[in-house]
Design a protein around this motif. Structure first.
Motif, mmCIF file in Angstrom:
data_model
loop_
_atom_site.group_PDB
_atom_site.id
_atom_site.type_symbol
_atom_site.label_atom_id
_atom_site.label_comp_id
_atom_site.label_asym_id
_atom_site.label_seq_id
_atom_site.Cartn_x
_atom_site.Cartn_y
_atom_site.Cartn_z
ATOM 1 N N GLY A 1 -6.645 1.567 3.035
ATOM 2 C CA GLY A 1 -6.057 0.633 2.081
ATOM 3 C C GLY A 1 -5.194 -0.425 2.729
ATOM 4 O O GLY A 1 -5.213 -1.593 2.338
ATOM 5 N N ASN B 1 0.823 -1.213 0.000
ATOM 6 C CA ASN B 1 0.000 0.000 0.000
ATOM 7 C C ASN B 1 0.854 1.258 0.000
ATOM 8 O O ASN B 1 0.552 2.226 -0.713
ATOM 9 N N VAL C 1 2.213 1.777 -3.510
ATOM 10 C CA VAL C 1 1.177 2.281 -4.416
ATOM 11 C C VAL C 1 0.917 3.765 -4.161
ATOM 12 O O VAL C 1 0.791 4.568 -5.097
ATOM 13 N N LEU D 1 -3.917 10.506 -6.470
ATOM 14 C CA LEU D 1 -4.639 10.568 -5.202
ATOM 15 C C LEU D 1 -4.951 12.010 -4.818
ATOM 16 O O LEU D 1 -6.076 12.324 -4.396
ATOM 17 N N CYS E 1 -9.661 0.590 -4.825
ATOM 18 C CA CYS E 1 -9.070 1.461 -5.847
ATOM 19 C C CYS E 1 -10.081 1.782 -6.953
ATOM 20 O O CYS E 1 -10.180 2.935 -7.401
ATOM 21 N N TYR F 1 -8.365 -4.970 -2.234
ATOM 22 C CA TYR F 1 -7.629 -3.731 -2.490
ATOM 23 C C TYR F 1 -8.011 -3.133 -3.849
ATOM 24 O O TYR F 1 -8.208 -1.916 -3.964
#
Length: 332
Positions: free
Chosen positions: A122, A95, A98, A106, A138, A134
């Motif tokens: 997340g 996470n 990402v 984001l 998203c 997950y």
């Protein structure tokens, strides 16, 4: 030994002892004059490199060892991340990676504080439900952000657009994900009931995406909107109002997102059906609650209503599984 031989050897023996006795004093004298460490003879081929070279070699060796150790750790975490229930350590690794790589995306849809809170969401979801859960979170973020911007200028002109041009706040994060993170935490704490909480998690996000799509499409394209409490026509964007266009779009989103959960292995066919039914029930409840109480109760903000809605979706999903245990989840 004969006396003659002894007489011949004695002078040579005395000479030898005399010579050897002189070696030690001379050696000590040399050590006294020149020190004990800098004039020792080195064997051919064994010349020691300078100190700076040895230091660089030491640092290079330590760096190589650290790099190899990090690579091994990353490989272990990645293999754990492929498990159905990865746990917190691989979840933190995946996470965080990402979020670092996707921070621009984001921040385009969330405020900085909302990004920090969504990181927690997340991480816990990945720890409990792996890649499938997950990816659902998203996808919810991406689709929800996209649909919020549909006919944004028109919504802004009518005063019914989301604040900050659709950029979600920390309240929106918890209004959308509080039930999901609660289900994930319960799944980690109650491994025997993991499958029940997994379906409840799916239901909460199916419900929220369906509600977001229904609301935003209704505000953009709804021609006739009415309150669910009185069925009287009202203007678009009124709290608790529904429209044919928005309702149809929300139902389609619920079916599609349940199908995604099925494809990702989060639920089986029965679980997908339960998630869809729970989402529809929760969305109707949210519309009724908004029409009857929102604006009249001070603390009942839009984010609070959303949090109640997804909690209802998760609760309905749990109850349906208890009533219909043979079709709820992958574990049964």
């Amino acid at each position: 030994m004969t006396g003659g031989t002894a007489a011949l050897l004695k002078p040579s023996l005395i000479c030898s002892l005399h010579n050897s006795s002189n070696v030690v004093p001379e050696a000590l004298a040399l050590r006294g004059r020149h020190g004990t460490h800098h004039h020792q003879r080195q064997l051919p081929g064994r010349v020691r490199p300078p100190l700076s070279v040895r230091s660089r070699q030491c640092r290079k060796g330590r760096s190589h060892t650290a790099t190899a150790s990090l690579a091994d750790t990353a490989q272990v975490l990645l293999s754990q991340a492929l498990q159905p229930v990865p746990g917190l350590e691989p979840a933190l690794f995946i996470n965080t990676t990402v979020f670092v790589l996707g921070i621009r995306v984001l921040l385009a849809g969330l405020t900085p504080l909302a990004v920090a809170n969504s990181w927690l969401l997340g991480t816990v979801v990945f720890a409990a439900f792996g890649w499938g859960g997950y990816v659902m979170v998203c996808l919810y973020f991406l689709v929800g952000s996209a649909v919020t911007k549909v006919k944004l200028k028109q919504k802004q002109a009518e005063g019914i657009a989301e604040a900050r041009s659709g950029r979600r706040s920390v309240g929106s994060v918890w209004g959308s994900g509080s039930a999901g993170i609660a289900c994930a935490a319960m799944a980690l704490l109650q491994s025997d009931n993991h499958a029940i909480w997994q379906v409840a998690f799916v239901a909460s996000f199916v419900s929220k995406l369906s509600d977001t799509v229904s609301s935003e499409i209704g505000k953009a394209y709804g021609k006739t909107t009415f309150l669910v409490t009185t069925l009287k026509p009202v203007t678009r964007g009124t709290e608790g109002a529904v429209s044919t266009e928005g309702t149809a779009a929300g139902a389609a989103a619920a079916l599609a997102f349940s199908a995604v959960a099925l494809a990702l292995g989060q639920v089986n066919g029965g679980g997908a059906l339960i998630a869809t039914v729970a989402a529809v029930v929760a969305n109707l409840f949210e519309s009724y609650l908004g029409a009857a109480s929102q604006g009249r109760v001070q603390w009942l903000t839009n984010d609070a209503v959303n949090a109640i809605q997804i909690a209802v979706a998760a609760a309905v999903a749990v109850m349906l599984q208890l009533l219909w245990p043979t079709s709820g989840s992958l574990a049964w």
